[in-house]
Design a protein around this motif. Structure first.
Motif, PDB file in Angstrom:
ATOM      1  N   LYS A  59       0.805  -1.336  -0.028  1.00  0.00           N
ATOM      2  CA  LYS A  59      -0.032   0.000  -0.100  1.00  0.00           C
ATOM      3  C   LYS A  59       0.843   1.248  -0.036  1.00  0.00           C
ATOM      4  O   LYS A  59       0.494   2.332  -0.447  1.00  0.00           O
ATOM      5  CB  LYS A  59      -1.069  -0.021   1.281  1.00  0.00           C
ATOM      6  N   SER A  60       1.999   1.191   0.700  1.00  0.00           N
ATOM      7  CA  SER A  60       2.977   2.403   0.716  1.00  0.00           C
ATOM      8  C   SER A  60       3.902   2.417  -0.372  1.00  0.00           C
ATOM      9  O   SER A  60       4.713   3.236  -0.531  1.00  0.00           O
ATOM     10  CB  SER A  60       3.564   2.274   1.957  1.00  0.00           C
ATOM     11  N   GLY A  61       3.672   1.562  -1.370  1.00  0.00           N
ATOM     12  CA  GLY A  61       4.394   1.662  -2.853  1.00  0.00           C
ATOM     13  C   GLY A  61       5.854   0.679  -2.716  1.00  0.00           C
ATOM     14  O   GLY A  61       6.626   0.708  -3.724  1.00  0.00           O
ATOM     15  N   GLU A  62       5.882  -0.237  -1.559  1.00  0.00           N
ATOM     16  CA  GLU A  62       6.974  -1.071  -1.646  1.00  0.00           C
ATOM     17  C   GLU A  62       6.705  -2.430  -2.058  1.00  0.00           C
ATOM     18  O   GLU A  62       5.499  -2.797  -2.347  1.00  0.00           O
ATOM     19  CB  GLU A  62       7.503  -1.211  -0.187  1.00  0.00           C
ATOM     20  N   ASN A  63       7.677  -3.247  -2.469  1.00  0.00           N
ATOM     21  CA  ASN A  63       7.218  -4.566  -2.692  1.00  0.00           C
ATOM     22  C   ASN A  63       7.193  -5.622  -1.519  1.00  0.00           C
ATOM     23  O   ASN A  63       8.183  -6.093  -0.860  1.00  0.00           O
ATOM     24  CB  ASN A  63       8.573  -5.056  -3.470  1.00  0.00           C
ATOM     25  N   GLY A  64       5.782  -5.728  -1.043  1.00  0.00           N
ATOM     26  CA  GLY A  64       5.563  -6.444   0.207  1.00  0.00           C
ATOM     27  C   GLY A  64       6.379  -7.911   0.352  1.00  0.00           C
ATOM     28  O   GLY A  64       6.478  -8.411   1.103  1.00  0.00           O
ATOM     29  N   ALA A  65       6.050  -8.396  -0.899  1.00  0.00           N
ATOM     30  CA  ALA A  65       6.419  -9.931  -1.158  1.00  0.00           C
ATOM     31  C   ALA A  65       7.714 -10.088  -0.879  1.00  0.00           C
ATOM     32  O   ALA A  65       8.309 -10.849  -0.350  1.00  0.00           O
ATOM     33  CB  ALA A  65       5.792 -10.513  -2.633  1.00  0.00           C
ATOM     34  N   ARG A  66       8.501  -9.224  -1.419  1.00  0.00           N
ATOM     35  CA  ARG A  66      10.157  -9.257  -1.266  1.00  0.00           C
ATOM     36  C   ARG A  66      10.503  -9.109  -0.115  1.00  0.00           C
ATOM     37  O   ARG A  66      11.255  -9.703   0.667  1.00  0.00           O
ATOM     38  CB  ARG A  66      10.807  -8.295  -2.212  1.00  0.00           C
ATOM     39  N   LEU A  67       9.833  -8.316   0.773  1.00  0.00           N
ATOM     40  CA  LEU A  67      10.419  -7.630   2.165  1.00  0.00           C
ATOM     41  C   LEU A  67       9.902  -8.972   3.416  1.00  0.00           C
ATOM     42  O   LEU A  67      10.535  -9.027   4.166  1.00  0.00           O
ATOM     43  CB  LEU A  67       9.565  -6.577   2.649  1.00  0.00           C
ATOM     44  N   VAL A  68       8.721  -9.495   2.746  1.00  0.00           N
ATOM     45  CA  VAL A  68       8.210 -10.751   3.798  1.00  0.00           C
ATOM     46  C   VAL A  68       9.053 -11.688   3.415  1.00  0.00           C
ATOM     47  O   VAL A  68       9.524 -12.443   4.406  1.00  0.00           O
ATOM     48  CB  VAL A  68       6.778 -11.038   3.405  1.00  0.00           C
ATOM     49  N   LYS A  69       9.685 -12.051   2.232  1.00  0.00           N
ATOM     50  CA  LYS A  69      10.527 -13.023   2.088  1.00  0.00           C
ATOM     51  C   LYS A  69      11.762 -12.821   2.732  1.00  0.00           C
ATOM     52  O   LYS A  69      12.382 -13.939   3.384  1.00  0.00           O
ATOM     53  CB  LYS A  69      10.804 -13.120   0.720  1.00  0.00           C
ATOM     54  N   THR A  70      12.402 -11.534   2.888  1.00  0.00           N
ATOM     55  CA  THR A  70      13.466 -11.416   3.755  1.00  0.00           C
ATOM     56  C   THR A  70      13.469 -11.434   5.033  1.00  0.00           C
ATOM     57  O   THR A  70      14.273 -12.166   5.616  1.00  0.00           O
ATOM     58  CB  THR A  70      13.986 -10.022   3.099  1.00  0.00           C
ATOM     59  N   ALA A  71      12.231 -11.250   5.514  1.00  0.00           N
ATOM     60  CA  ALA A  71      11.873 -11.421   6.868  1.00  0.00           C
ATOM     61  C   ALA A  71      11.951 -12.739   7.465  1.00  0.00           C
ATOM     62  O   ALA A  71      12.233 -13.004   8.396  1.00  0.00           O
ATOM     63  CB  ALA A  71      10.591 -10.605   7.168  1.00  0.00           C
ATOM     64  N   ARG A  72      11.155 -13.490   6.348  1.00  0.00           N
ATOM     65  CA  ARG A  72      11.389 -15.100   6.690  1.00  0.00           C
ATOM     66  C   ARG A  72      12.606 -15.603   6.728  1.00  0.00           C
ATOM     67  O   ARG A  72      12.946 -16.170   7.501  1.00  0.00           O
ATOM     68  CB  ARG A  72      10.125 -15.428   5.425  1.00  0.00           C
ATOM     69  N   ASN A  73      13.483 -15.170   6.059  1.00  0.00           N
ATOM     70  CA  ASN A  73      14.906 -15.572   5.914  1.00  0.00           C
ATOM     71  C   ASN A  73      15.609 -15.300   7.323  1.00  0.00           C
ATOM     72  O   ASN A  73      16.409 -16.016   8.060  1.00  0.00           O
ATOM     73  CB  ASN A  73      15.554 -15.017   4.861  1.00  0.00           C
ATOM     74  N   ALA A  74      15.369 -13.980   7.818  1.00  0.00           N
ATOM     75  CA  ALA A  74      15.804 -13.379   9.174  1.00  0.00           C
ATOM     76  C   ALA A  74      15.244 -14.249  10.155  1.00  0.00           C
ATOM     77  O   ALA A  74      15.911 -14.634  11.288  1.00  0.00           O
ATOM     78  CB  ALA A  74      15.433 -12.221   9.286  1.00  0.00           C
ATOM     79  N   ILE A  75      13.945 -14.916  10.096  1.00  0.00           N
ATOM     80  CA  ILE A  75      13.416 -15.663  11.216  1.00  0.00           C
ATOM     81  C   ILE A  75      14.195 -17.003  11.368  1.00  0.00           C
ATOM     82  O   ILE A  75      14.231 -17.485  12.099  1.00  0.00           O
ATOM     83  CB  ILE A  75      11.885 -15.794  10.797  1.00  0.00           C
ATOM     84  N   ALA A  76      14.677 -17.369  10.101  1.00  0.00           N
ATOM     85  CA  ALA A  76      15.144 -18.751   9.918  1.00  0.00           C
ATOM     86  C   ALA A  76      16.774 -18.542  10.499  1.00  0.00           C
ATOM     87  O   ALA A  76      17.102 -19.598  11.201  1.00  0.00           O
ATOM     88  CB  ALA A  76      15.373 -19.148   8.452  1.00  0.00           C
ATOM     89  N   ASP A  77      17.174 -17.381  10.230  1.00  0.00           N
ATOM     90  CA  ASP A  77      18.438 -17.072  11.089  1.00  0.00           C
ATOM     91  C   ASP A  77      18.235 -17.135  12.696  1.00  0.00           C
ATOM     92  O   ASP A  77      19.318 -17.734  13.272  1.00  0.00           O
ATOM     93  CB  ASP A  77      18.981 -15.486  10.656  1.00  0.00           C
ATOM     94  N   TYR A  78      17.211 -16.822  13.123  1.00  0.00           N
ATOM     95  CA  TYR A  78      17.114 -16.903  14.609  1.00  0.00           C
ATOM     96  C   TYR A  78      17.094 -18.322  14.957  1.00  0.00           C
ATOM     97  O   TYR A  78      17.594 -18.778  16.007  1.00  0.00           O
ATOM     98  CB  TYR A  78      15.730 -16.137  14.934  1.00  0.00           C
ATOM     99  N   ALA A  79      16.547 -19.099  14.302  1.00  0.00           N
ATOM    100  CA  ALA A  79      16.199 -20.497  14.769  1.00  0.00           C
ATOM    101  C   ALA A  79      17.796 -21.179  14.569  1.00  0.00           C
ATOM    102  O   ALA A  79      17.999 -22.020  15.456  1.00  0.00           O
ATOM    103  CB  ALA A  79      15.509 -21.284  13.584  1.00  0.00           C
ATOM    104  N   ARG A  80      18.571 -20.708  13.703  1.00  0.00           N
ATOM    105  CA  ARG A  80      19.917 -21.326  13.557  1.00  0.00           C
ATOM    106  C   ARG A  80      21.065 -20.695  14.775  1.00  0.00           C
ATOM    107  O   ARG A  80      21.644 -21.095  15.484  1.00  0.00           O
ATOM    108  CB  ARG A  80      20.551 -20.940  12.198  1.00  0.00           C
ATOM    109  N   ASP A  81      20.909 -19.069  14.584  1.00  0.00           N
ATOM    110  CA  ASP A  81      21.517 -18.282  15.621  1.00  0.00           C
ATOM    111  C   ASP A  81      21.336 -17.717  16.802  1.00  0.00           C
ATOM    112  O   ASP A  81      21.977 -17.220  17.614  1.00  0.00           O
ATOM    113  CB  ASP A  81      22.122 -17.295  14.615  1.00  0.00           C
ATOM    114  N   GLY A  82      20.002 -17.533  16.933  1.00  0.00           N
ATOM    115  CA  GLY A  82      19.418 -17.088  18.172  1.00  0.00           C
ATOM    116  C   GLY A  82      19.485 -15.524  18.048  1.00  0.00           C
ATOM    117  O   GLY A  82      19.154 -14.700  19.057  1.00  0.00           O
ATOM    118  N   CYS A  83      19.689 -15.105  16.862  1.00  0.00           N
ATOM    119  CA  CYS A  83      19.700 -13.730  16.321  1.00  0.00           C
ATOM    120  C   CYS A  83      19.005 -13.441  15.063  1.00  0.00           C
ATOM    121  O   CYS A  83      19.108 -14.249  14.233  1.00  0.00           O
ATOM    122  CB  CYS A  83      21.127 -13.097  16.649  1.00  0.00           C
ATOM    123  N   CYS A  84      18.584 -12.118  14.796  1.00  0.00           N
ATOM    124  CA  CYS A  84      18.148 -11.877  13.500  1.00  0.00           C
ATOM    125  C   CYS A  84      19.026 -10.599  13.231  1.00  0.00           C
ATOM    126  O   CYS A  84      19.440  -9.858  14.029  1.00  0.00           O
ATOM    127  CB  CYS A  84      16.554 -11.311  13.543  1.00  0.00           C
TER     128      CYS A  84
END
Length: 271
Positions: free
Chosen positions: A188-213
């Motif tokens: 809605k704000s003109g950004e690529n929501g799908a891309r940002l969500v995908k990046t956030a999901r990758n960061a969530i996977a980082d937390y499962a592995r490293d305990g950090c995002c």
């Protein structure tokens, strides 16, 4: 991006009560007024009525009534030369009340100061507010030139390490619902929501592995950041510890290998 969520599990805009909430007890007018105050973004001091309309999706007539009420109560102030509204002392008093009652913040502050000095980077503590993360405190390093947002600053939950760490520890259903709402708000704000969500999901996977995002140049082209959550048991909420610094002088490896273990250790002590 502006916040459009009402409450901890709310997934709808300011014009209706969130799913799962008892509508007989939910005061929509109050929710709309609070959403109006959240329309202000970091660095902004003045907004016009049309800005409120665009950011909340509320009708102009409703915005006019809410603005009048909030101004009368001292939460907004009308700047006549600019013809716009600014946050007034009523909002400031609420913020001070929050910080004064934050036991976890009082406990964390001296430890954050020690860590900031040790790693030569800014150390911050924040919590969720709608679809954003809000900074409760930032301690800058005394030994190096470091970045760091002031208390009260907001960051996108999608692009900040702090927001990603918050998402990482939510129940699966709530996490999925938040990501969907965040993606829609980004579109809605003109950004690529799908891309940002995908990046956030990758960061969530980082937390499962490293305990950090991580947020390496995602929020800003020259900012690297890392975050890890901790449970504020007394107040029944998740807080997030983060550290950030210039990407030009503080590499991704530095944050992963040096800052990460120290940040996790501090979160464990505080939580």
């Amino acid at each position: 991006m502006p916040s459009t969520s009402i409450g901890e599990s709310g997934l709808s805009g300011a014009s209706a009560s969130p799913d799962g909430v008892d509508e007989r007890r939910f005061v929509v007018a109050l929710a709309r007024g609070l959403e109006l105050l959240r329309a202000f973004r970091p660095g902004e001091t003045l907004l016009a009525n049309r800005d409120f309309v665009e950011r909340t999706g509320l009708p102009k007539a409703t915005v006019n009534r809410l603005v009048y009420t909030l101004t009368t109560l001292g939460y907004l102030r009308f700047d006549e030369p600019a013809g716009k509204y600014a946050l007034d002392t009523g909002v400031l008093s609420l913020g001070f009340a929050l910080l004064a009652g934050a036991d976890a913040l009082e406990l964390a502050r001296p430890h954050m100061r020690v860590l900031a000095r040790e790693i030569g980077a800014a150390v911050s503590l924040g919590c969720r507010d709608g679809l954003d993360m809000i900074y409760l405190e930032t301690i800058r390093s005394e030994t190096a030139l470091t970045l760091g947002l002031a208390p009260g600053s907001r960051l996108s939950m999608l692009t900040s390490s702090m927001g990603r760490a918050y998402l990482a520890v939510q129940e699966q259903d709530l996490q999925a619902a938040l990501l969907e709402e965040l993606g829609a708000a980004a579109d809605k704000s003109g950004e690529n929501g799908a891309r940002l969500v995908k990046t956030a999901r990758n960061a969530i996977a980082d937390y499962a592995r490293d305990g950090c995002c991580y947020s390496f140049r995602d929020w800003h082209a020259d900012v690297n950041a890392i975050a890890t959550p901790l449970r504020d048991v007394r107040n029944g909420r998740w807080l997030v510890l983060s550290s950030s610094g210039p990407a030009s002088s503080m590499s991704e490896a530095y944050f992963r290998d040096i800052v990460g273990p120290k940040l996790r250790a501090l979160a464990a002590r505080l939580g």
